[in-house]
Design a protein around this motif. Sequence first.
Motif, PDB file in Angstrom:
ATOM      1  N   UNK B 158       0.847  -1.206   0.000  1.00  0.00           N
ATOM      2  CA  UNK B 158       0.000   0.000   0.000  1.00  0.00           C
ATOM      3  C   UNK B 158       0.881   1.255   0.000  1.00  0.00           C
ATOM      4  N   UNK B 159       1.859   1.285   0.938  1.00  0.00           N
ATOM      5  CA  UNK B 159       2.684   2.494   1.073  1.00  0.00           C
ATOM      6  C   UNK B 159       3.511   2.749  -0.175  1.00  0.00           C
ATOM      7  N   UNK B 160       4.037   1.684  -0.786  1.00  0.00           N
ATOM      8  CA  UNK B 160       4.843   1.865  -1.997  1.00  0.00           C
ATOM      9  C   UNK B 160       3.980   2.461  -3.105  1.00  0.00           C
ATOM     10  N   UNK B 162       1.219   4.097  -2.756  1.00  0.00           N
ATOM     11  CA  UNK B 162       0.769   5.428  -2.346  1.00  0.00           C
ATOM     12  C   UNK B 162       1.847   6.472  -2.621  1.00  0.00           C
ATOM     13  N   UNK B 163       3.122   6.046  -2.578  1.00  0.00           N
ATOM     14  CA  UNK B 163       4.203   6.974  -2.916  1.00  0.00           C
ATOM     15  C   UNK B 163       4.503   6.968  -4.404  1.00  0.00           C
ATOM     16  N   UNK B 164       4.507   5.771  -4.985  1.00  0.00           N
ATOM     17  CA  UNK B 164       4.989   5.629  -6.360  1.00  0.00           C
ATOM     18  C   UNK B 164       4.058   6.269  -7.386  1.00  0.00           C
TER      19      UNK B 164
END
Lengths: 448, 350
Positions: B158-160, B162-164
């Motif tokens: 999720x975090x990757x 959300x950043x990518x």
Amino acid sequence: MSRRDGGRLPGPVRRVLEPFVDRTVAERVLISLAAILLSIAVGFVIVLVSGRIAECSAAAWTMPVTGLGFCYDPFQVYAVLFNGALGYPLAIGEPGVFNPGWTPFNLSFGLTLSETTLLIFTGLSVAVAFRAGLFNIGTQGQLVVGALATALTVLALAPLLPAGPVSGVVLVAVGTFAGAVGGGLWGAIPGALKAYADANEVITTIMLNFVAANVAYVLVLEVFRAEGSSVVATRYVPEHAQFSSWLFPGSSDFALLALAVGVGFIGALYYLVEHTSFGYDLRTSGVQAAAAEYGGVNAKLTTVRAMTLSGALGGVGGAVWVLMSEGRWIASVPDLGFDGITVSILAGNNPLGVLPAAFLFGILKGGALEIGFRTDVPTELVGVLRGLIILFVAMPEFFRMAGRYAGLRSGGPGGSGGSEANADDADGGDDGATGAAVAATEGGEADA
Amino acid sequence: MRNPLADVPVPILDALIDDDYVRSLVVGVVGTLGALGLLGVAFPDSIAGDLAGIVFSTGTAASTARLAAPIVLAGLGGIFAEKSGVINIGLEGLLIISAFASVYIASVIGSGNALLGVPAIWVGFLAGIVASTLLAGVFAVVCIEFKADQIIAGLAVWLIALGLAPFMSTVFFGGVNTPNLGASVGWRYSAAMVVVATAASWWTLNRTAFGKHLRASGENPKALDTVGVSVSRVRYAGVLLSGVLSGVGGSALALSIGQFVGSGETMVQGKGFIAIVAYLFGNYNPLGTLGAGVLFAGLDATQIRLQQLGYAIPDTLVQTIPYVVVIVVLALVGRTRIPAAAGDHYETEE
């Protein structure tokens, strides 16, 4: 424990050092470091690739040998990220290594420490639950509720007390306590649901995050909104009821006192988890719930208590956010709770590890601002790095495998590998470096 | 030893409505709609009349289909992953990455153009599915090969994403939101995909050998291993399917609008987490997932329309309803029965 320092070091020192001598802890530290290095390496590749795709008039960086031009300079990105987050202690391109005009009390470092302080509380919140075998994804919601409780309590009490440093101390203390109560109650809900209705805490805490954000938003929108405010926010709490920013610029939203409180919490939590009977119940419930029950631990009550404590820590984080950073409750609450999960994971869910982990993520946050000011690289890169660090920390087996592989390749445990460790530049080299690092520990263990 | 995969015949109706969850869900939704319809007919000028008008209007159906697609499709994907024994909490990330990739590829080709005779928007659709499946593949390797904690790895996914996705959007378009393509996929396509995927998922899970292997992999991997089926292959298939289905959902969401919005929580806005809720709510039954997904999306769509009609209900309160409902249901019904081996690693015994 290690036989070398067993007899010589005084008791308290030994107790502090003990966890670091512990092999499993040492391995965790190594894996966390390896994960950070690997994330940096992958981030490097991402910057290169996107620097190749992005359009620009002049190349910011040209790759040696190949002569390929890139729009983004990956070395500059990391120099700005880490150096900038500290306020540029290293002078780049100047004669001399260190920046003579640098003081630690600069704005950038203040912003970094401000993030660090907030992440200490949310990181501890997640870590405590984790030690009890509970995955608290709800720290964000607990922080939102705690922050609102703090803001409302301080706003209600402030008019009753004369303005001054004494009432300031009272207001900060009572406000922080209110945050802890608010967050604790919000955390107790999924704890009780887990203990008495067997409802999965991962799901309920995710749901309660949304509920907290939405309900707090509506409450402030409809009832507590500051008059004439263009955003959904409460009034500012009075100046004297906020943590004051000694030494650091006021705009950094950082207070050394709050950091000191955070460090105090780390020590207290470490003591609580490792050296009290409640901590023992917590840990045994986390490791083996059935065995804990058999050993006389009331697992249901421990679950509720652990979630309440976890929520209270999240609530204190919210209190500090209101009383140190924002000065009021505002609808745009940063993702401190979710970042707390990443901090806790990087820290191996050990309260002592929360300090360096929170500092690292503080640097990433502070550095992201600098990247935005000083480079063309989108600041979202830092979000990608955060995700990558978590992904790599989640797969210790990968590093063990890499370690074994490196061990085989170099012809034995603890063998060569120093040269590989230095070759940690673009791609390829990183696996070797981390692998060698892990292999080196394995070698060390073999000797011991 | 009894063959643990012995085929137990299940009457089709029992399998369709295989538990109380789905039954009460269906009764609840149909009952509410029926009561609302009657009230609306009886008192056309009341709030109920307005509500009935909204609920049964094409506009609401359209926006329900648009909002339900990512929830239901990612939810179906979540079932495949979790039935196989891998809890995929990264569905949100898969939706985000496919939403961005689909819009990006469609815009690279140019929305008026075609590639090998396929209109750009559909090429984008495929690209979104590929991107999501690749990310799910990484997740699968990390979880199955490197024995990562599934919850943590899922959060990382999720975090990757959300950043990518906003990062790439800024690299390509100079901002976290992409420009609008000027062309979009109609809501009827979203509705059709939801229906087809639900039916196909139900069939696969309940009527095929693969479905049986999936369930065994999540409940009793050792038994599956004993009969000579590779547990890790079944789990790879389950996770990759969650990537494919989430990819369809994320692409459908972004292309039904024609734009990727990357600010804040991105345009996906927690739909991946709602998807998890939807399949838990539907007790791992594709039909229940469809019901829960349509219910949540319908609530949201109705709320949007109510706002447009000038009813001053704080929209955030209405958006809170699904979350509260889920908590209440979890509290009353207790835990939905998670596959016994979900979250565990499986070591093949040589």
